[in-house]
Design an enzyme around this catalytic site. Structure first.
Site, PDB file in Angstrom:
ATOM      1  N   HIS A  46      39.359  23.610  46.397  1.00 50.57           N
ATOM      2  CA  HIS A  46      39.634  24.973  45.907  1.00 50.57           C
ATOM      3  C   HIS A  46      40.030  24.861  44.437  1.00 50.57           C
ATOM      4  CE1 HIS A  46      40.849  29.079  45.611  1.00 50.57           C
ATOM      5  NE2 HIS A  46      42.077  28.748  45.280  1.00 50.57           N
ATOM      6  N   ASP A  48      40.812  26.694  41.087  1.00 48.25           N
ATOM      7  CA  ASP A  48      41.152  27.928  40.367  1.00 48.25           C
ATOM      8  C   ASP A  48      40.602  27.890  38.948  1.00 48.25           C
ATOM      9  OD1 ASP A  48      42.957  29.279  42.285  1.00 48.25           O
ATOM     10  OD2 ASP A  48      44.206  27.499  42.012  1.00 48.25           O
ATOM     11  N   ASP A 170      41.750  32.140  49.200  1.00 46.55           N
ATOM     12  CA  ASP A 170      43.069  32.183  48.563  1.00 46.55           C
ATOM     13  C   ASP A 170      43.588  33.562  48.163  1.00 46.55           C
ATOM     14  OD1 ASP A 170      45.431  30.987  47.678  1.00 46.55           O
ATOM     15  OD2 ASP A 170      44.669  30.613  45.668  1.00 46.55           O
ATOM     16  N   HIS A 420      41.492  35.280  40.989  1.00 50.92           N
ATOM     17  CA  HIS A 420      42.693  35.740  41.700  1.00 50.92           C
ATOM     18  C   HIS A 420      44.002  35.218  41.104  1.00 50.92           C
ATOM     19  CE1 HIS A 420      41.254  32.113  43.902  1.00 50.92           C
ATOM     20  NE2 HIS A 420      42.535  31.807  43.928  1.00 50.92           N
TER      21      HIS A 420
END
Length: 967
Positions: A46, A48, A170, A420
């Site tokens: 994951h 970001d 997420d 996000h």
């Protein structure tokens, strides 16, 4: 093959290969054991695109003192490990990172990766530039960032690179409009990690962790239906089975001659975990996410241990074990759920608000970083204008009088800002600065393009300036020039009327429109806290044609002394022909609002308050308020002032209110406006008293709301809200924070006679705590971190780097009968999202220049919104047309409407049109999705009357690739 390699209309090989590719994708899924529990292990990372570090720091692995993370090394390592065993799988999600990596690879490496993609061993999932936030994003920008990522994958890998599953593991709560968008983009399903802890507990009991989400009240099923699955461990591996270099779990020690042999223990523990998980899911297939934040930088550790886990667990089958492990992907898992041929529960509301414990509601980020949220929204408007003018101005817009311009860097900056931890406001401060810097840098090449395009369309080659600091009353050209020209470009498909306020130093000006007619204007004393040298503000209203521009010429008539100062005695009411507002004679707060057309009046008082943010030191819970979490110490907010100071402007219908040294507001009624404008300024929020503050404005009315209020989902469909959850029995532990919802563009309260609608200029959090009341959180400044990883209190430094951030914005209020409300708030909200772009030139307009232009033959029908107009390639233009009303929302406009594509544009000849999926990565007539059984009706479709006529049903968006020739 990939459709984008062919112009629209030439679809020869694309169609033939479609069937073949679908077969290949299914064939690439590993075999499963029908009589066993199949555990789909999904290796993933994951990543970001900015959070604790900037997007570039994450990519390069820079600033590892903040967080150890380097995306380039992850992709290097994964590709190397995938080649070692054809059984291994990996999914990758964030195209914004993959794109950076791909550009740096040589041909040999690109060939290897393409082969891995073709064989289904490396699979792209989700596929947008980022994994967008769902609470603070506007649907236009979400569709754009998805389109950008999907296009890169399509043009690089063809059909095998097309993601089939949305993956929002997420984001902190899930918006119904996002599910609708994914469905319309052709996705087969959505998986996410976070949902409310009470909701999750109930779903685990009833085996409803997987469902069919019906994501629209307007679109005919299954158009906006999306299979949705909740992942078992957020997006982490099960406890004890994390083998990344960032983890501390024991590796599989499988040599009996060495110490600490642990195969039997690991296998036993894993079987226990698998059986426990299978108890809460419906089929004989379960999924496990084997990875987490920025994992797989040394992929060997993961794969070596996963290989062993699969080997030793499956070896137990010879002794009667009924558990089968396999490397898999979300789309292969979804395929097995589809094959199970069962029925699924139906979900029709959304997943807000999200709480991960009784006092931990993630509803603060709906408002966090209000200036970044506004700048992102403004940047979206600029990007759409840039895209449109690139099409309308033709080739001269990209390379013209003012140099080379382009929209790519603005498009990428906007895409990254949807992440996000970007527009959500949940990043570290230095990262928030980086997002804003990217948007500013992206506007540079767009500004050149816009100048080139306007020069080409108007024939005026004088340099243009774009006064970007009008919000603080600064524009050197208007402040100093005795004669100047203003161009107003309107990005909407309908004519627009817009108030303009320019900082000036004269006391009287002549303002003339494109036809030479005088325009009412007034230069009054500047009333906003300004940074420039202007003493006055020139105020007038402009009108601009659809998808076009008009020109105003402005000349100084009188310098003289400034006009008489503002009157301290404010009037007790202001009005125009549509609205009347009254003020309380004792407090000078608002007291009523009347609609003079419909003869409606409501009591309406408004004030500003702050909730004291919890410092996390009370008996109930240690949770403080922070960037993510809103947790007030008390349900009663502190009033900022009961008595306020006011003054008014004798010439304009406006009253300025002082609520204290850090809160002011201007109440305005423009001449022909059906809405009341409230321009608020809040900050710097004082925290010298040691108290963090969450600042709200609250409207209290006599509307009988029965505990209900309404908020929009990502700027589109409106959802009914109350202190209640349709899918479980809510045990409410935070009466304020647990009743906050995201407002992206509007919120309203109503009874059978009256509806009060508030249109916002950015995403904010809001609620209705008491009947007849509506509150909106405007600003937050906090003293503690909320222990969700960001590691900083939310306390923005502001312009001087010390005192704190000042935020300014507008709320537009409309009072209507409920059945007429949408007719006003739908177009109004679009005009706030896509604002006119002002540009200025010294002196009078050039005599040969064209002062007015519209890119459309005629304004679009009132129900139709031009969502996208952008250059796709040399011959093609991407267009999206949207029906902007919900079903049953408007007596006049909630009906199907037909538009003719050939007759739309005034400067483009359309020679071909092909309909595409919403994400513009598939031909619409070849878009097939898995169908899911639920207790619902059948699907019917309305067909277009002719190839050029496009019929739009309420809330429908249709996407076309047009082949065009410039006139």
């Amino acid at each position: 093959e990939n459709s984008h390699r062919y112009p629209a209309g030439q679809r020869t090989t694309a169609g033939i290969n479609r069937v073949f590719v679908t077969l290949v994708v299914l064939q690439s899924c590993p075999g499963t054991q029908p009589s066993m529990l199949n555990v789909h292990l999904v290796p993933h990372t994951h990543d970001d695109v900015g959070w604790l570090k900037t997007v570039d720091q994450y990519y390069y692995g820079d600033r590892n003192d903040i967080q150890h993370a380097g995306v380039q090394y992850i992709l290097d390592s994964v590709v190397e490990q995938l080649q070692k065993d054809p059984a291994r799988r990996f999914i990758y999600v964030e195209t914004g990172f993959f794109y950076r990596w791909w550009r740096q690879q040589d041909q040999a490496m690109r060939h290897i990766v393409t082969q891995l993609v073709d064989e289904g061993r490396l699979e792209f999932i989700n596929g947008g530039w980022c994994m967008s936030d769902e609470a603070a994003t506007h649907y236009t920008a979400v569709i754009d960032q998805m389109t950008l990522g999907l296009r890169f994958l399509n043009e690089t890998f063809g059909e095998c690179g097309r993601p089939r599953v949305a993956w929002h593991i997420d984001p902190f709560g899930h918006a119904r409009e996002h599910a609708s968008i994914f469905a319309q983009m052709g996705y087969d399903g959505l998986f996410f990690g976070r949902l409310d802890y009470q909701d999750k507990a109930r779903r685990m009991k009833t085996k409803e962790m997987e469902m069919l989400w019906r994501a629209s009240d307007s679109l005919t099923p299954p158009m906006a239906d999306l299979f949705t699955g909740v992942l078992p461990n957020g997006y982490n591996p099960p406890d004890g089975f994390c083998w990344d270099q960032l983890c501390n779990d024991a590796p599989i020690r499988d040599d009996p001659q060495l110490e600490d042999f642990n195969v039997d223990d690991i296998v036993k523990r894993f079987l226990n975990v698998a059986h426990a998980q299978s108890e809460v899911y419906k089929t004989t297939h379960i999924i496990m996410t084997m990875g987490s934040d920025f994992q797989y930088e040394n992929a060997n550790l993961w794969y070596k241990n996963l290989d062993k886990l699969i080997h030793y667990v499956n070896a137990k089958q010879s002794n009667g074990s009924k558990v089968n492990l396999l490397y898999s992907t979300p789309s292969c898992y979804l395929q097995e759920l589809h094959n199970a041929n069962t029925t699924w529960p139906l979900k029709t509301d959304d997943f807000f608000p999200y709480a991960d414990d009784a006092h931990d509601f993630w509803t603060g980020y709906f408002t966090s970083r209000p200036a970044l949220k506004r700048y992102e929204r403004l940047s979206n408007s600029r990007l759409q204008t840039c895209n449109q003018l690139e099409v309308l101005g033709g080739r001269r817009s990209r390379k013209g009088l003012f140099g080379e311009g382009g929209s790519d860097s603005m498009r990428e900056a906007m895409a990254v800002a949807q992440h996000h931890d970007a527009v959500s406001g949940t990043e570290k401060q230095h990262v928030a600065f980086d997002y804003a810097k990217r948007l500013a840098a992206g506007w540079g090449p767009c500004q050149v393009l816009v100048s080139n395009s306007l020069a080409a369309l108007s024939g005026s080659d004088a340099p243009r300036v774009y006064c970007e600091n009008l919000n603080i009353s600064v524009c050197p050209l208007t402040e100093s020039s005795p004669k100047f020209t203003m161009n107003v470009y309107n990005p909407l498909g309908h004519a627009v009327m817009w108030p303009v306020r320019l900082p000036v130093n004269g006391t009287a000006y002549g303002v003339f429109d494109a036809k030479g007619s005088p325009v009412d204007s007034v230069a009054s004393r500047e009333v906003r806290g300004h940074k420039g040298y202007a003493i006055n503000e020139l105020v007038f209203q402009v009108q601009a044609p659809p998808l076009g521009f008009t020109t105003y010429s402005i000349s100084l008539l009188q310098n003289g002394p400034p006009p008489t100062p503002l009157e301290n005695k404010a009037p007790l009411s202001i009005q125009n022909k549509f609205l009347k507002v009254t003020f309380d004679p004792d407090t000078y707060l608002l007291s009523s609002l009347s609609n003079l057309e419909t003869k409606q009046t409501i009591k309406l008082s408004q004030n500003f308050y702050w909730y004291n943010a919890s410092a996390g030191n009370n008996a109930e819970s240690r949770q403080p308020s922070g960037a993510y979490i809103f947790r007030p110490n008390s349900s009663t907010p502190f009033i900022i002032s009961k008595m306020i100071k006011v003054d008014s402007n004798a010439v304009l219908q406006e009253v300025r209110q002082w609520f204290g040294p850090w809160v002011t507001q201007v109440v305005r009624l423009y001449k022909d406006s059906r809405q009341l404008e409230l321009e608020w300024t809040v900050g710097p929020v004082p925290v010298g008293d040691g108290l963090g503050k969450e600042v709200i404005t609250r409207f209290d009315t006599n509307i009988r709301t029965s505990g209900l209020f309404y908020t929009d989902s990502n700027g589109r469909e409106v959802l009914e809200r109350r202190d209640y959850r349709p899918t479980w029995d809510l045990k409410q532990t935070e009466p304020i924070a647990g009743n906050y919802y995201p407002i992206n563009s509007r919120a309203y309260i109503k009874d059978k006679d009256n509806q009060l609608t508030v249109v916002t200029d950015r995403s904010q959090g809001g609620s209705s705590i008491a009947d007849g009341s509506l509150e909106i959180m405007l600003h937050r400044r906090l003293l503690y971190d909320d222990v969700r990883g960001v590691g900083e209190p939310l306390s923005e430094p502001g312009e001087d780097g010390q005192g704190g951030l000042v935020a300014r914005g507008t709320l537009l209020l409309a009072l209507t009968p409920p059945e007429k409300a949408a007719d006003l708030h739908r177009p109004l909200a679009q005009s706030v999202v896509l604002q006119p772009l002002l540009s200025f030139q010294q002196g009078a307009p050039q005599s040969s220049s064209q002062l007015e232009f519209s890119g459309l033959h005629a304004a679009l029908p009132p129900a139709v919104h031009l969502l996208t107009l952008s250059q796709w390639d040399r011959e093609s233009v991407l267009i999206r047309l949207e029906h902007q009303y919900q079903a049953k929302e408007s007596k006049s406009f909630s009906e199907p409407v037909t538009v003719n594509l050939q007759k739309l544009f005034s400067t483009l000849e359309i020679v071909g049109a092909t309909e595409m999926s919403l994400g513009a990565n598939q031909w619409k007539d070849q878009m097939t999705r898995l169908d899911w059984k639920t207790s619902s009706g059948e699907f019917t479709n309305l067909y277009d009357p002719s190839p050029w006529d496009v019929t739009l049903n309420p809330m429908e968006i249709r996407t076309f690739l047009l082949r065009v020739m410039q006139h």
